[in-house]
Design a protein around this motif. Structure first.
Motif, PDB file in Angstrom:
ATOM      1  N   GLY B  41       0.769  -1.242   0.000  1.00  0.00           N
ATOM      2  CA  GLY B  41       0.000   0.000   0.000  1.00  0.00           C
ATOM      3  C   GLY B  41       0.798   1.289   0.000  1.00  0.00           C
ATOM      4  N   THR B  42       2.033   1.230  -0.444  1.00  0.00           N
ATOM      5  CA  THR B  42       2.797   2.473  -0.531  1.00  0.00           C
ATOM      6  C   THR B  42       2.655   3.055  -1.931  1.00  0.00           C
ATOM      7  OG1 THR B  42       4.804   1.350  -1.236  1.00  0.00           O
ATOM      8  CG2 THR B  42       4.517   1.640   1.136  1.00  0.00           C
ATOM      9  N   GLU B  43       3.000   4.321  -2.035  1.00  0.00           N
ATOM     10  CA  GLU B  43       2.929   5.014  -3.324  1.00  0.00           C
ATOM     11  C   GLU B  43       3.775   4.295  -4.378  1.00  0.00           C
ATOM     12  OE1 GLU B  43       3.122   9.639  -3.737  1.00  0.00           O
ATOM     13  OE2 GLU B  43       5.134   8.837  -3.459  1.00  0.00           O
ATOM     14  N   SER B  45       4.942   1.069  -4.348  1.00  0.00           N
ATOM     15  CA  SER B  45       4.475  -0.287  -4.701  1.00  0.00           C
ATOM     16  C   SER B  45       3.229  -0.204  -5.569  1.00  0.00           C
ATOM     17  CB  SER B  45       4.227  -1.140  -3.458  1.00  0.00           C
ATOM     18  OG  SER B  45       3.151  -0.638  -2.705  1.00  0.00           O
ATOM     19  N   GLU B  46       2.418   0.828  -5.360  1.00  0.00           N
ATOM     20  CA  GLU B  46       1.224   0.985  -6.205  1.00  0.00           C
ATOM     21  C   GLU B  46       1.592   1.384  -7.628  1.00  0.00           C
ATOM     22  OE1 GLU B  46      -1.412   3.543  -4.028  1.00  0.00           O
ATOM     23  OE2 GLU B  46      -1.850   1.973  -2.563  1.00  0.00           O
ATOM     24  N   CYS B  47       2.602   2.223  -7.756  1.00  0.00           N
ATOM     25  CA  CYS B  47       3.079   2.571  -9.103  1.00  0.00           C
ATOM     26  C   CYS B  47       3.557   1.312  -9.823  1.00  0.00           C
ATOM     27  CB  CYS B  47       4.244   3.564  -9.019  1.00  0.00           C
ATOM     28  SG  CYS B  47       3.757   5.247  -8.671  1.00  0.00           S
ATOM     29  N   ALA B  49       2.749  -1.784  -9.139  1.00  0.00           N
ATOM     30  CA  ALA B  49       1.608  -2.683  -9.356  1.00  0.00           C
ATOM     31  C   ALA B  49       0.777  -2.244 -10.557  1.00  0.00           C
ATOM     32  CB  ALA B  49       0.748  -2.743  -8.101  1.00  0.00           C
ATOM     33  N   SER B  50       0.745  -0.929 -10.815  1.00  0.00           N
ATOM     34  CA  SER B  50      -0.027  -0.427 -11.959  1.00  0.00           C
ATOM     35  C   SER B  50       0.545  -0.953 -13.277  1.00  0.00           C
ATOM     36  CB  SER B  50      -0.054   1.105 -11.951  1.00  0.00           C
ATOM     37  OG  SER B  50       1.207   1.611 -12.344  1.00  0.00           O
ATOM     38  N   ASP B  54       4.271  -6.834  -9.206  1.00  0.00           N
ATOM     39  CA  ASP B  54       4.405  -7.148  -7.784  1.00  0.00           C
ATOM     40  C   ASP B  54       5.768  -7.840  -7.636  1.00  0.00           C
ATOM     41  OD1 ASP B  54       4.084  -9.659  -8.847  1.00  0.00           O
ATOM     42  OD2 ASP B  54       2.131 -10.033  -7.927  1.00  0.00           O
TER      43      ASP B  54
END
Lengths: 73, 156
Positions: B41-43, B45-47, B49-50, B54
Motif C-alpha cells: 500500500g505504498t505510493e 508499490s502501487e506505481c 503494481a499499476s 508485484d
C-alpha cells in the motif's frame, strides 16, 4: 559469447555482468560444498587461486552462520 | 508516513536479503526494486503494481533477464544447481554503484523534500543495466511507468 558481442555493446556488457553474478553464485555453492566435505581454507584458497585471507573474509561469516563445520585455517 | 531517512534505511535493510539471495556482495538497484515491490500500500508499490509488477512478477522478470543474457553468451544455467547453496545470509553488504547512481538521479534532480517515489524514479531512469533490460524483456513500458511515478510525485 560471439553472439552476445554481435548484438551490440549493451548485450555484451550485460553478459559480462551476468557472468560475474554467475561466478559469484557458483563460488558460494562450490566453497560451501568443499567446506562441508572437510576441505581446509588453504586448500579452497589454492583451488580458487586467491589468498587464504581473501576466501576466509568472503565466506567464513556466512558458513559459520549456516552451521557448517569449518576446519581451522 | 516515515521520515525519508528512516524510510530509506529500512528500504535498504529490506533490500539486503534480496542481495544475499542473489549471492551478491552489493545491494544493487534490482534488489531495492524488489524490496519496494514487497511493500504494502505504498505510493511506490502501487506505481509498480499499476504496471503489473508485484514482487513475484519482478523476480520473474529479473530471472528471465539473467537467463536470457547468459544464454546469449552461450551459457545455460540449472537453477536447482545454483539454489543448492544454503548459506547466503550474513555476508557483509555494501551499496552497489547502480543504487548510488539511482539515488543521485532521483534525489539529486529535485528541489522538493525527498520521497520514496524519487528513489523509484531514479531506478527507473537508468537506461542501461539489469533493471531496464529486465523490464524490457518482461514487456513493461518503462517510459509509461516513469510518467506514472512523476504523476504520483505531482499529485502529492
Amino acid at each position: 559469447m560471439a553472439k552476445a558481442l554481435d548484438e551490440g555493446p549493451a548485450d555484451a556488457l550485460a553478459a559480462v555482468a551476468a557472468l560475474r553474478r554467475l561466478a559469484d553464485q557458483l563460488e558460494d555453492t562450490a566453497v560451501e560444498q568443499a567446506m562441508r566435505t572437510g576441505w581446509s581454507w588453504p586448500e579452497v584458497a589454492e583451488a580458487l587461486g586467491v589468498t587464504r585471507q581473501a576466501v576466509h573474509k568472503k565466506h567464513a561469516k556466512r558458513l559459520i552462520a549456516a552451521g557448517i563445520p569449518l576446519r581451522r585455517r | 508516513m516515515l521520515a525519508f531517512p528512516t524510510y530509506l534505511r529500512r528500504l535498504l535493510e529490506h533490500a539486503g536479503p534480496e542481495a544475499q539471495r542473489d549471492h551478491s556482495a552489493t545491494i544493487e538497484a534490482q534488489h531495492v526494486l524488489l524490496a519496494m515491490a514487497a511493500e504494502a500500500g505504498t505510493e511506490t508499490s502501487e506505481c509498480l503494481a499499476s504496471a503489473g509488477l508485484d514482487q513475484r512478477a519482478l523476480r520473474a522478470a529479473l530471472d528471465l533477464e539473467f537467463r536470457h543474457t547468459l544464454s546469449a553468451a552461450g551459457i545455460s544455467v540449472d537453477k536447482a544447481e545454483l539454489q543448492r547453496s544454503e548459506s547466503t545470509a550474513n555476508r557483509p553488504l555494501h551499496l552497489g554503484t547502480s543504487v548510488q547512481h539511482a539515488l543521485e538521479r532521483g534525489l539529486g534532480a529535485t528541489r522538493e523534500a525527498p520521497r520514496p517515489a524519487h528513489v523509484l524514479l531514479g531506478i527507473l531512469q537508468a537506461d542501461v543495466g539489469t533493471v531496464p533490460r529486465a523490464l524490457a524483456l518482461a514487456g513493461i513500458d518503462r517510459s509509461a511507468l516513469i510518467a506514472r511515478v512523476r504523476q504520483a510525485l505531482r499529485a502529492e
